[in-house]
Write a protein that holds these residues in place. Structure first.
Motif, mmCIF file in Angstrom:
data_model
loop_
_atom_site.group_PDB
_atom_site.id
_atom_site.type_symbol
_atom_site.label_atom_id
_atom_site.label_comp_id
_atom_site.label_asym_id
_atom_site.label_seq_id
_atom_site.Cartn_x
_atom_site.Cartn_y
_atom_site.Cartn_z
ATOM 1 N N ASP A 244 0.802 -1.220 0.000
ATOM 2 C CA ASP A 244 0.000 0.000 0.000
ATOM 3 C C ASP A 244 0.836 1.271 0.000
ATOM 4 O O ASP A 244 0.382 2.310 -0.470
ATOM 5 C CB ASP A 244 -0.947 0.015 1.204
ATOM 6 N N ALA A 245 2.034 1.218 0.533
ATOM 7 C CA ALA A 245 2.892 2.407 0.579
ATOM 8 C C ALA A 245 3.241 2.911 -0.819
ATOM 9 O O ALA A 245 3.597 4.084 -0.980
ATOM 10 C CB ALA A 245 4.163 2.115 1.369
ATOM 11 N N GLN A 246 3.113 2.057 -1.815
ATOM 12 C CA GLN A 246 3.401 2.476 -3.195
ATOM 13 C C GLN A 246 2.458 3.586 -3.657
ATOM 14 O O GLN A 246 2.786 4.338 -4.567
ATOM 15 C CB GLN A 246 3.267 1.287 -4.145
ATOM 16 N N GLN A 247 1.291 3.681 -3.023
ATOM 17 C CA GLN A 247 0.286 4.675 -3.410
ATOM 18 C C GLN A 247 0.438 6.000 -2.658
ATOM 19 O O GLN A 247 -0.298 6.940 -2.935
ATOM 20 C CB GLN A 247 -1.120 4.116 -3.158
ATOM 21 N N ARG A 248 1.360 6.059 -1.719
ATOM 22 C CA ARG A 248 1.523 7.270 -0.915
ATOM 23 C C ARG A 248 2.414 8.272 -1.635
ATOM 24 O O ARG A 248 3.482 7.928 -2.123
ATOM 25 C CB ARG A 248 2.105 6.919 0.456
#
Length: 184
Positions: free
Chosen positions: A160-164
């Motif tokens: 999910d951190a890829q979307q931050r």
């Protein structure tokens, strides 16, 4: 099974490690890899916002923050420790649940370090950000100490951190299925 990755021009092959029956991650470990540590520190510093001090959660980020401090000429950096040490004069404490560690962890910051952080722009450094829990706990420590979060940086953003968009990273790292294919 392995996953080949290019991190700002430096190639590595990461072994895939099982977290549970349905989830594998690429094992990214900078411990002992001097070339990778030096390279990633230089690349992150090129992208770093203005800051007064850096902080990183213990433990895998320690070689990275040390090298970033060395390359930038910084004389001081901070480590959010996993537990209080006898030499600490007092601590700020935050609970955290990391994807790679079973159970709840604690991050602590010495009150003497907190005095130095107060009113300063603090750059948070980590090797891999996945769930963002360690990042959030480190941010909370900085804010409790009266510091200002100047930015968040990591070598890799996973899951999910890829979307931050609030984290400066060098590369993304997918999550994997048990057969080694990338999770959709």
């Amino acid at each position: 099974m392995t996953y080949d990755i290019d991190i700002a021009g430096l190639k590595r092959s990461l072994p895939l490690c099982r977290l549970n029956d349905d989830l594998y991650i690429g094992a990214f470990v900078i411990f002992g890899d001097v070339e990778l540590t030096v390279h990633c520190a230089a690349e992150l510093l090129k992208r770093a916002p203005d800051y007064d001090y850096m902080i990183a959660p213990e433990a895998k980020s320690i070689p990275l923050i040390y090298e970033m401090a060395r390359q930038s000429g910084a004389e001081k950096y901070f480590i959010a420790r996993k537990k209080a040490k006898a030499y600490m004069t007092g601590v700020f404490e935050v609970k955290v649940q990391s994807i790679t560690t079973a159970g709840e962890q604690t991050l602590v910051l010495d009150t003497e370090d907190a005095k130095m952080i107060a009113g300063k722009r603090i750059l948070i450094i980590d090797d891999v950000i996945s769930t963002g829990e360690s990042l959030h706990a480190t941010e909370t420590l900085v804010e409790k100490a009266g510091g200002i979060v100047a930015g968040r940086m990591s070598i890799l953003a996973e899951g999910d951190a890829q979307q931050r968009f609030d984290i400066i990273t060098l590369q993304t790292l997918p999550l994997f299925n048990p057969d080694g294919s990338v999770k959709a």
